[in-house]
Motif scaffolding. Structure first.
Motif, PDB file in Angstrom:
ATOM      1  N   ALA A 197       8.918  -0.902   9.581  1.00 27.19           N
ATOM      2  CA  ALA A 197       9.828  -0.538   8.490  1.00 27.19           C
ATOM      3  C   ALA A 197       9.028  -0.350   7.209  1.00 27.19           C
ATOM      4  N   GLU A 198       9.446   0.630   6.406  1.00 25.38           N
ATOM      5  CA  GLU A 198       8.764   0.921   5.148  1.00 25.38           C
ATOM      6  C   GLU A 198       9.682   0.666   3.966  1.00 25.38           C
ATOM      7  N   ALA A 199       9.148   0.057   2.920  1.00 26.15           N
ATOM      8  CA  ALA A 199       9.897  -0.196   1.694  1.00 26.15           C
ATOM      9  C   ALA A 199       9.645   0.923   0.687  1.00 26.15           C
ATOM     10  N   TYR A 200      10.702   1.356   0.019  1.00 26.22           N
ATOM     11  CA  TYR A 200      10.614   2.337  -1.065  1.00 26.22           C
ATOM     12  C   TYR A 200      11.283   1.738  -2.296  1.00 26.22           C
ATOM     13  N   LEU A 201      10.513   1.697  -3.393  1.00 29.62           N
ATOM     14  CA  LEU A 201      10.859   0.812  -4.506  1.00 29.62           C
ATOM     15  C   LEU A 201      11.501   1.486  -5.709  1.00 29.62           C
ATOM     16  N   GLY A 202      12.126   2.626  -5.497  1.00 25.47           N
ATOM     17  CA  GLY A 202      12.962   3.176  -6.548  1.00 25.47           C
ATOM     18  C   GLY A 202      12.267   4.044  -7.570  1.00 25.47           C
ATOM     19  N   ILE A 203      12.756   3.993  -8.794  1.00 25.20           N
ATOM     20  CA  ILE A 203      12.413   5.001  -9.805  1.00 25.20           C
ATOM     21  C   ILE A 203      10.941   4.987 -10.217  1.00 25.20           C
ATOM     22  N   HIS A 204      10.236   3.882 -10.002  1.00 26.63           N
ATOM     23  CA  HIS A 204       8.815   3.817 -10.363  1.00 26.63           C
ATOM     24  C   HIS A 204       7.896   4.145  -9.187  1.00 26.63           C
ATOM     25  N   ASP A 205       8.460   4.261  -8.002  1.00 32.18           N
ATOM     26  CA  ASP A 205       7.701   4.496  -6.774  1.00 32.18           C
ATOM     27  C   ASP A 205       7.560   6.000  -6.563  1.00 32.18           C
ATOM     28  N   ARG A 206       6.339   6.512  -6.720  1.00 25.93           N
ATOM     29  CA  ARG A 206       6.133   7.953  -6.632  1.00 25.93           C
ATOM     30  C   ARG A 206       6.410   8.521  -5.233  1.00 25.93           C
ATOM     31  N   ALA A 207       6.505   7.665  -4.241  1.00 19.30           N
ATOM     32  CA  ALA A 207       6.815   8.131  -2.890  1.00 19.30           C
ATOM     33  C   ALA A 207       8.311   8.081  -2.582  1.00 19.30           C
ATOM     34  N   ALA A 208       9.088   7.491  -3.479  1.00 22.77           N
ATOM     35  CA  ALA A 208      10.525   7.331  -3.234  1.00 22.77           C
ATOM     36  C   ALA A 208      11.292   8.601  -3.591  1.00 22.77           C
TER      37      ALA A 208
ATOM     38  N   GLU B 283       2.218 -11.698  14.456  1.00 21.73           N
ATOM     39  CA  GLU B 283       1.761 -11.299  13.123  1.00 21.73           C
ATOM     40  C   GLU B 283       2.552 -10.092  12.652  1.00 21.73           C
ATOM     41  N   ILE B 284       3.107 -10.179  11.448  1.00 28.27           N
ATOM     42  CA  ILE B 284       3.697  -9.017  10.801  1.00 28.27           C
ATOM     43  C   ILE B 284       2.641  -8.475   9.846  1.00 28.27           C
ATOM     44  N   ALA B 285       2.107  -7.317  10.186  1.00 28.14           N
ATOM     45  CA  ALA B 285       1.058  -6.708   9.377  1.00 28.14           C
ATOM     46  C   ALA B 285       1.673  -5.845   8.288  1.00 28.14           C
ATOM     47  N   ALA B 286       0.924  -5.625   7.223  1.00 27.38           N
ATOM     48  CA  ALA B 286       1.344  -4.741   6.144  1.00 27.38           C
ATOM     49  C   ALA B 286       0.264  -3.689   5.937  1.00 27.38           C
ATOM     50  N   GLY B 287       0.671  -2.443   5.925  1.00 24.43           N
ATOM     51  CA  GLY B 287      -0.276  -1.357   5.741  1.00 24.43           C
ATOM     52  C   GLY B 287       0.297  -0.273   4.852  1.00 24.43           C
ATOM     53  N   THR B 288      -0.455   0.786   4.681  1.00 26.49           N
ATOM     54  CA  THR B 288       0.008   1.884   3.842  1.00 26.49           C
ATOM     55  C   THR B 288       1.098   2.664   4.559  1.00 26.49           C
ATOM     56  N   ARG B 289       1.965   3.262   3.763  1.00 27.09           N
ATOM     57  CA  ARG B 289       3.041   4.064   4.323  1.00 27.09           C
ATOM     58  C   ARG B 289       2.487   5.372   4.880  1.00 27.09           C
ATOM     59  N   ILE B 290       3.221   5.956   5.795  1.00 29.63           N
ATOM     60  CA  ILE B 290       2.782   7.169   6.477  1.00 29.63           C
ATOM     61  C   ILE B 290       3.425   8.392   5.828  1.00 29.63           C
ATOM     62  N   GLY B 291       2.610   9.418   5.600  1.00 27.10           N
ATOM     63  CA  GLY B 291       3.134  10.664   5.065  1.00 27.10           C
ATOM     64  C   GLY B 291       3.281  10.701   3.562  1.00 27.10           C
ATOM     65  N   VAL B 292       2.730   9.713   2.863  1.00 31.07           N
ATOM     66  CA  VAL B 292       2.808   9.685   1.406  1.00 31.07           C
ATOM     67  C   VAL B 292       1.701  10.566   0.837  1.00 31.07           C
TER      68      VAL B 292
ATOM     69  N   GLN C 274      -1.304  11.901  -0.797  1.00 32.94           N
ATOM     70  CA  GLN C 274      -2.529  11.199  -1.172  1.00 32.94           C
ATOM     71  C   GLN C 274      -2.992  11.512  -2.600  1.00 32.94           C
ATOM     72  N   SER C 275      -2.343  12.469  -3.257  1.00 30.24           N
ATOM     73  CA  SER C 275      -2.677  12.724  -4.657  1.00 30.24           C
ATOM     74  C   SER C 275      -2.160  11.603  -5.550  1.00 30.24           C
ATOM     75  N   GLU C 276      -1.253  10.808  -5.007  1.00 28.03           N
ATOM     76  CA  GLU C 276      -0.727   9.653  -5.733  1.00 28.03           C
ATOM     77  C   GLU C 276      -1.341   8.400  -5.119  1.00 28.03           C
ATOM     78  N   LEU C 277      -2.626   8.205  -5.362  1.00 27.67           N
ATOM     79  CA  LEU C 277      -3.359   7.180  -4.640  1.00 27.67           C
ATOM     80  C   LEU C 277      -2.803   5.776  -4.842  1.00 27.67           C
ATOM     81  N   GLU C 278      -2.329   5.467  -6.045  1.00 25.39           N
ATOM     82  CA  GLU C 278      -1.816   4.117  -6.287  1.00 25.39           C
ATOM     83  C   GLU C 278      -0.687   3.796  -5.322  1.00 25.39           C
ATOM     84  N   TRP C 279       0.253   4.713  -5.202  1.00 28.34           N
ATOM     85  CA  TRP C 279       1.405   4.453  -4.337  1.00 28.34           C
ATOM     86  C   TRP C 279       1.102   4.754  -2.880  1.00 28.34           C
ATOM     87  N   ALA C 280       0.208   5.686  -2.633  1.00 27.99           N
ATOM     88  CA  ALA C 280      -0.175   5.975  -1.246  1.00 27.99           C
ATOM     89  C   ALA C 280      -0.858   4.784  -0.602  1.00 27.99           C
TER      90      ALA C 280
END
Length: 211
Positions: A40-51, A164-173, A175-181
């Motif tokens: 599952a992926e979290a998207y954090l709203g108005i400040h999240d460039r991938a949302a 183990e519940i691992a945490a990684g980068t989201r898929i398909g974000v 990459q020009s937005e490196l902070e959020w990617a």
């Protein structure tokens, strides 16, 4: 715990992580289909460039994110459909994308819905999961979970426990937005073969579940 409480009483990241191992089912009118959430992926709203709601963007297409936590948000890309659940309070547009499940119910019908694809290919991605459910439209967009054929079992007794519940980068974000990617906002069962892009060499014994 009811859906409105569950999907508004924690951070979106914490909700995404907690959904791992919970049963997600869909009743198509004749069959109960579904499995255990493994990614599952979290998207954090108005400040999240991938949302989809980044910058406060709001339209009929993403209205589901602005509804009360526990509301279904279905969106499409090309011919594919994706299943999200809004989190947080009304007009706080955050959400969780369910990326993959480990099949447990209605596997034969889901295989039919996927034109015979089986094994990990059945549901190891968000579009594949929706195809397995036989969903090819946005009919249930904007419906509250409890007013739909979808169900997420929130009882602790039915939850599978990951080693183990691992945490990684989201898929398909982008990459020009490196902070959020690069933010680790995708949660998954480490070593579970149904997780998107999980390599065979990384498959864990018992699919990463506690015995």
């Amino acid at each position: 715990m009811d859906y409105s409480t569950y999907f508004t009483n924690n951070t979106t990241s914490a909700i995404a992580a907690d959904l791992i191992g919970r049963p997600l089912t869909y009743h198509d009118g004749a069959h109960l289909l579904g499995g255990y959430i493994v990614e599952a992926e979290a998207y954090l709203g108005i400040h999240d460039r991938a949302a989809h709601s980044y910058g406060g963007h709001r339209s009929p297409a993403n209205e589901g994110l602005y509804r009360t936590g526990g509301t279904i948000y279905i969106y499409s890309q090309r011919q594919y459909f994706f299943f999200d659940v809004a989190t947080q309070a009304l007009d706080e547009p955050q959400g969780v994308l369910i990326r993959a499940i480990e099949p447990a119910w209605g596997i034969e019908q889901m295989t039919t819905n996927r034109s015979g694809k089986s094994g990990v290919l059945l549901t190891n991605g968000p579009a594949k999961m929706m195809q397995a459910f036989g969903i090819h439209d946005k009919k249930w967009n904007l419906h509250f979970l409890s007013d739909s054929p979808f169900s997420i079992d929130l009882s602790e007794t039915q939850k599978k426990r990951a080693i183990e519940i691992a945490a990684g980068t989201r898929i398909g974000v982008n990459q020009s937005e490196l902070e959020w990617a690069n933010k680790p906002l995708r949660y998954y069962v480490a070593g579970n073969p149904y997780v998107s892009r999980m390599k065979k060499r990384d498959y864990a014994e018992n699919n990463g579940w506690q015995r």
